[in-house]
Design a protein around this motif. Sequence first.
Motif, mmCIF file in Angstrom:
data_model
loop_
_atom_site.group_PDB
_atom_site.id
_atom_site.type_symbol
_atom_site.label_atom_id
_atom_site.label_comp_id
_atom_site.label_asym_id
_atom_site.label_seq_id
_atom_site.Cartn_x
_atom_site.Cartn_y
_atom_site.Cartn_z
ATOM 1 N N VAL A 73 39.905 -14.922 -7.491
ATOM 2 C CA VAL A 73 39.601 -13.737 -8.280
ATOM 3 C C VAL A 73 40.881 -13.306 -8.988
ATOM 4 C CG1 VAL A 73 38.824 -11.350 -8.261
ATOM 5 C CG2 VAL A 73 37.839 -12.978 -6.645
ATOM 6 N N VAL A 79 27.287 -8.890 -8.308
ATOM 7 C CA VAL A 79 28.707 -9.209 -8.134
ATOM 8 C C VAL A 79 29.319 -8.186 -7.188
ATOM 9 C CG1 VAL A 79 30.949 -9.497 -9.266
ATOM 10 C CG2 VAL A 79 28.871 -10.127 -10.475
ATOM 11 N N PHE A 109 34.258 -16.329 -3.664
ATOM 12 C CA PHE A 109 35.520 -16.575 -4.354
ATOM 13 C C PHE A 109 36.688 -16.162 -3.468
ATOM 14 C CE2 PHE A 109 32.269 -15.327 -7.406
ATOM 15 C CZ PHE A 109 32.223 -16.437 -8.232
ATOM 16 N N SER A 128 28.814 -6.398 -15.470
ATOM 17 C CA SER A 128 29.136 -7.535 -14.611
ATOM 18 C C SER A 128 28.250 -8.720 -14.973
ATOM 19 C CB SER A 128 28.917 -7.163 -13.142
ATOM 20 O OG SER A 128 27.563 -6.963 -12.896
ATOM 21 N N THR A 129 28.800 -9.903 -14.818
ATOM 22 C CA THR A 129 28.057 -11.121 -15.133
ATOM 23 C C THR A 129 28.336 -12.188 -14.080
ATOM 24 O OG1 THR A 129 29.854 -12.054 -16.469
ATOM 25 C CG2 THR A 129 28.236 -10.687 -17.614
ATOM 26 N N VAL A 130 27.404 -13.107 -13.958
ATOM 27 C CA VAL A 130 27.546 -14.267 -13.070
ATOM 28 C C VAL A 130 27.117 -15.495 -13.870
ATOM 29 C CG1 VAL A 130 26.963 -15.218 -10.815
ATOM 30 C CG2 VAL A 130 26.740 -12.764 -11.204
ATOM 31 N N TYR A 131 27.853 -16.592 -13.741
ATOM 32 C CA TYR A 131 27.484 -17.775 -14.537
ATOM 33 C C TYR A 131 27.664 -19.063 -13.753
ATOM 34 C CZ TYR A 131 32.421 -18.963 -15.157
ATOM 35 O OH TYR A 131 33.719 -19.305 -14.916
ATOM 36 N N ALA A 161 36.265 -13.866 -11.504
ATOM 37 C CA ALA A 161 36.198 -14.829 -10.410
ATOM 38 C C ALA A 161 35.769 -16.185 -10.951
ATOM 39 C CB ALA A 161 35.204 -14.349 -9.359
ATOM 40 N N SER A 162 36.319 -17.262 -10.400
ATOM 41 C CA SER A 162 35.947 -18.598 -10.864
ATOM 42 C C SER A 162 36.076 -19.615 -9.747
ATOM 43 C CB SER A 162 36.827 -19.012 -12.051
ATOM 44 O OG SER A 162 38.185 -18.977 -11.668
ATOM 45 N N VAL A 219 42.311 -10.026 -2.790
ATOM 46 C CA VAL A 219 41.121 -9.726 -3.590
ATOM 47 C C VAL A 219 40.199 -10.941 -3.565
ATOM 48 C CG1 VAL A 219 40.261 -9.019 -5.840
ATOM 49 C CG2 VAL A 219 42.524 -8.274 -5.093
ATOM 50 N N ASN A 236 21.850 -2.848 -15.535
ATOM 51 C CA ASN A 236 22.140 -4.042 -14.747
ATOM 52 C C ASN A 236 22.537 -3.672 -13.329
ATOM 53 O OD1 ASN A 236 22.492 -6.744 -14.133
ATOM 54 N ND2 ASN A 236 24.658 -6.680 -14.682
ATOM 55 N N PHE A 256 37.948 -7.872 -13.111
ATOM 56 C CA PHE A 256 37.963 -8.899 -12.077
ATOM 57 C C PHE A 256 37.248 -10.127 -12.630
ATOM 58 C CE2 PHE A 256 37.840 -4.748 -10.076
ATOM 59 C CZ PHE A 256 38.987 -4.807 -9.298
ATOM 60 N N PHE A 270 27.672 -17.526 -4.721
ATOM 61 C CA PHE A 270 29.055 -17.960 -4.859
ATOM 62 C C PHE A 270 29.968 -17.089 -4.003
ATOM 63 C CE2 PHE A 270 27.355 -18.460 -9.360
ATOM 64 C CZ PHE A 270 27.001 -19.793 -9.178
ATOM 65 N N PHE A 296 31.633 -22.317 -11.929
ATOM 66 C CA PHE A 296 30.873 -21.092 -11.734
ATOM 67 C C PHE A 296 31.835 -19.917 -11.693
ATOM 68 C CE2 PHE A 296 31.695 -22.866 -7.530
ATOM 69 C CZ PHE A 296 32.209 -21.786 -6.834
ATOM 70 N N GLY A 297 31.299 -18.712 -11.838
ATOM 71 C CA GLY A 297 32.181 -17.563 -11.826
ATOM 72 C C GLY A 297 31.424 -16.267 -11.972
ATOM 73 N N ALA A 298 32.188 -15.186 -12.009
ATOM 74 C CA ALA A 298 31.603 -13.862 -12.142
ATOM 75 C C ALA A 298 32.660 -12.936 -12.722
ATOM 76 C CB ALA A 298 31.130 -13.326 -10.789
ATOM 77 N N SER A 299 32.204 -11.848 -13.315
ATOM 78 C CA SER A 299 33.145 -10.859 -13.828
ATOM 79 C C SER A 299 32.625 -9.468 -13.534
ATOM 80 C CB SER A 299 33.340 -11.027 -15.334
ATOM 81 O OG SER A 299 32.153 -10.703 -16.021
ATOM 82 N N MET A 300 33.538 -8.554 -13.318
ATOM 83 C CA MET A 300 33.185 -7.156 -13.069
ATOM 84 C C MET A 300 34.319 -6.298 -13.589
ATOM 85 S SD MET A 300 31.926 -5.385 -9.527
ATOM 86 C CE MET A 300 33.432 -4.428 -9.303
ATOM 87 N N MET A 357 22.988 -15.277 -8.425
ATOM 88 C CA MET A 357 22.122 -15.228 -9.600
ATOM 89 C C MET A 357 20.891 -16.079 -9.332
ATOM 90 S SD MET A 357 24.471 -17.691 -12.083
ATOM 91 C CE MET A 357 23.348 -17.703 -13.463
ATOM 92 N N THR A 398 24.248 -17.633 -17.885
ATOM 93 C CA THR A 398 24.893 -16.402 -17.423
ATOM 94 C C THR A 398 23.847 -15.331 -17.181
ATOM 95 O OG1 THR A 398 26.773 -16.953 -18.835
ATOM 96 C CG2 THR A 398 26.732 -14.742 -17.909
#
Lengths: 323, 323, 323
Positions: free
Chosen positions: B22, C47, C323, B94-97, B53-54, C24, C81, B51, C321, B63-67, C30, B106
């Motif tokens: 992260v 997330v 991380f 926030s997203t997850v992909y 994450a990958s 962190v 979301n 944040f 996932f 894969f990953g996520a963001s917040m 998803m 995503t």
Amino acid sequence: MRTLLASTAILAATVGIASAEVAVTGTARMGLIDTFGDTGVQFSSRVRINFTASGQTDTGLSFGASMRADQFGGNSNDGSNGSSGNTGDTNGDSTVYISGGFGKLTMGDVDGAANAASGQTDGVGYTGLSDLNEITYLANGGTDFNGPGIGLDDPQDTSVLYEYTAGSLSFYLSSTQLDRAIGAEAKSIAAKYSTGAYAVSLGYENLDAQDDYEWEQFVLGGSATFGGVTLKAIYADGKNNQGDEWKQHSLSATYAVDALSLTAFVSDDEDLLSNDLATASNVRAYGLGASYDLGGGAKVSGGYVKNRTDDTDAVDLGLSFSF
Amino acid sequence: MRTLLASTAILAATVGIASAEVAVTGTARMGLIDTFGDTGVQFSSRVRINFTASGQTDTGLSFGASMRADQFGGNSNDGSNGSSGNTGDTNGDSTVYISGGFGKLTMGDVDGAANAASGQTDGVGYTGLSDLNEITYLANGGTDFNGPGIGLDDPQDTSVLYEYTAGSLSFYLSSTQLDRAIGAEAKSIAAKYSTGAYAVSLGYENLDAQDDYEWEQFVLGGSATFGGVTLKAIYADGKNNQGDEWKQHSLSATYAVDALSLTAFVSDDEDLLSNDLATASNVRAYGLGASYDLGGGAKVSGGYVKNRTDDTDAVDLGLSFSF
Amino acid sequence: MRTLLASTAILAATVGIASAEVAVTGTARMGLIDTFGDTGVQFSSRVRINFTASGQTDTGLSFGASMRADQFGGNSNDGSNGSSGNTGDTNGDSTVYISGGFGKLTMGDVDGAANAASGQTDGVGYTGLSDLNEITYLANGGTDFNGPGIGLDDPQDTSVLYEYTAGSLSFYLSSTQLDRAIGAEAKSIAAKYSTGAYAVSLGYENLDAQDDYEWEQFVLGGSATFGGVTLKAIYADGKNNQGDEWKQHSLSATYAVDALSLTAFVSDDEDLLSNDLATASNVRAYGLGASYDLGGGAKVSGGYVKNRTDDTDAVDLGLSFSF
């Protein structure tokens, strides 16, 4: 944080450049508190995560920002171990700054100039026990003054603080949000002279509620360290254009020997109860506390505070951690 | 972030494995704004922590996520320097992909396909000055359409966006939440052809409010860079089954020379005021702005925007930082 | 996280000291869910970012804290979301601890002793599908019991959990907030015996609503692993002083072979519907699920759950996932 800084050092040594970064640090505490009132002894814990961002321009100006993610709480009774912060005032304390030869300019949830110069005296307890040692400043933004008199538009953030230091002398200038529509504006100017062991500061605060109500206050602060003893004193003298006058004072002494630290304070800002600047902590009080450093960022602390205005008292004992 | 990535590089070099992680980055800004309306010049600052994450599966899928943790705010008047984000729409992003040879999928607070393909033109000012350069897309989830006509169920997140790129051609497909009970659903399909200096995109959006109301819109986008000039243009043509029709357009030009960047835009989505898709920013407008890169992640920017529909204007000047 | 730990290792190797730090990490998911009820298939993503702070005193005591920043949500219909966590119960799960030869003392949003000892059986699905495999514990703080009978003051956090392990035997003691003014207090005591492949635990919980209402429950748990199969069973037997009695049970079996994992459970806490401890998940249920580890912190999971009390079912399929 130490990790990140160390990593940065490695990076800087390796790549030879400085980079903007975000350091993640935190504080936490846990223990027991018997607070003012009738609830008896309760558990109280808290966690705060701090984000501290920093960088440097090509010409050497430093810039940065700070933000806090909270789990505040202590003895919350809402079933959620304290709502988790990041809402409203709790996490309003983000700031953004740029600094260089011209001084340092900070925006956000910053203290007013008088507060930045004189600070507060030392409090006691691992929770602060309602911080009754603190005096009331007029020019900090976001303050919800809630006095017994007429309603007062509160000065609001985003505030701005400018600081300039030359040798032993520091100069401070601040303003809360420029709010021409509905709110009050507070402005402050202050100066501080500090050597290694002594400091003295003087500040002036003006709060203009823009409906012909105006408050002002002078604040004089001083601190001195000799042997293991640090004394701090703050005196404030204010008046408004409604005929109210008030005085505040607070005095603390902290004695440190090895890992042990003992603190006592007396304070009085009871005068404010007669005007619109009063807050819940405007009382005469004294407090006693002790703290023992366990090393590695941990300490154990306890305190006792007497609210002489309401004839109530509070006591706590617990652990404080910094990461 | 750079620190973390560098550390990861050190780790990868040392240990020889890739690990999920992260990264913590951030943005901040501070300055002055005189926004549309009568409040006059105000201070405006903001901090955001991101944040990212990958990771990677054994078979090489990424894969990953963001917040985002926010202190949003600007000129907030609620006494808290802007409530601190992490509530409601502010931190809905926030997203997850997951991605691989099949493309990238995503979920979360993602843009619709047409928006992902055509984006927006360049805005001005360190705050964006209400982003009046932007056109209105139908198929982004979480949009609170608030028009003057009949009530419209809003398409909602969690949305999904699928992207596939083969050479110069990219393909996009999206849907907002499948909401069979109460809400609207919006779907979009788009394609984009881009070379180094030119790009052209075409998208279609359909918003089905499921009570026999249906909206649709075609969006054509283009951008070109020659010399130091980048032109961006977006044109949208839509209609609904209630007899409304509308056109939107936005055009921007940005000229960059060394550290300096100059931007101008004209936009018009005023037609939307006649139906349920209108938002506060549906106006005819133009803007002018300049930005100077200070290095290290800092820049100084200022802008002027004219709202021609309401005959109001706004101006800002401030610093932006990325960490 | 792995990055930070690795960096710490580098730091420790270089500088030769241990330092407090904040790691962190995060989780995300998803996929698609067709949950109990009539909404049909929906997208669901989430997330979560976790902060884990740790340090050590000079005398070798370990301390630390944890906090979570959420984007919760799944199929939220509020257009954002999922509101983004860090509010209310969602992020109530911060904890603070100190541990040493005396055991481990944790404050905050901690489980009660019985829950800490016996846990829950294995659930199914990438979202947990309402966690119908779980039984109801009385002594976890912050629980919003919402039964059909008389109103019940809920036991509240800040809770405290004490754990002590000697060889194969662990001992647990807990209390919710000491709330003499308005609330209920819940206390629990438990013990657990575990070897490599087997564990058995017994706990007692008491909930005192302080208006002459009192609930209590015994919880017996067991788990065993042989070959690739892990069995978990929990049985609870309770009564209150209003004449209610209830039994709960849950049983799960998980079979793991290489990257594949198959899980089945049956559970029944329907008895609780007849008293004030009932929650939305007090039903008879069974579930089936499968999970496949993709490596690097990713897995694909799906599940089916039947709510036999309401005669409804739910199914999901998605990616998880870490991380």
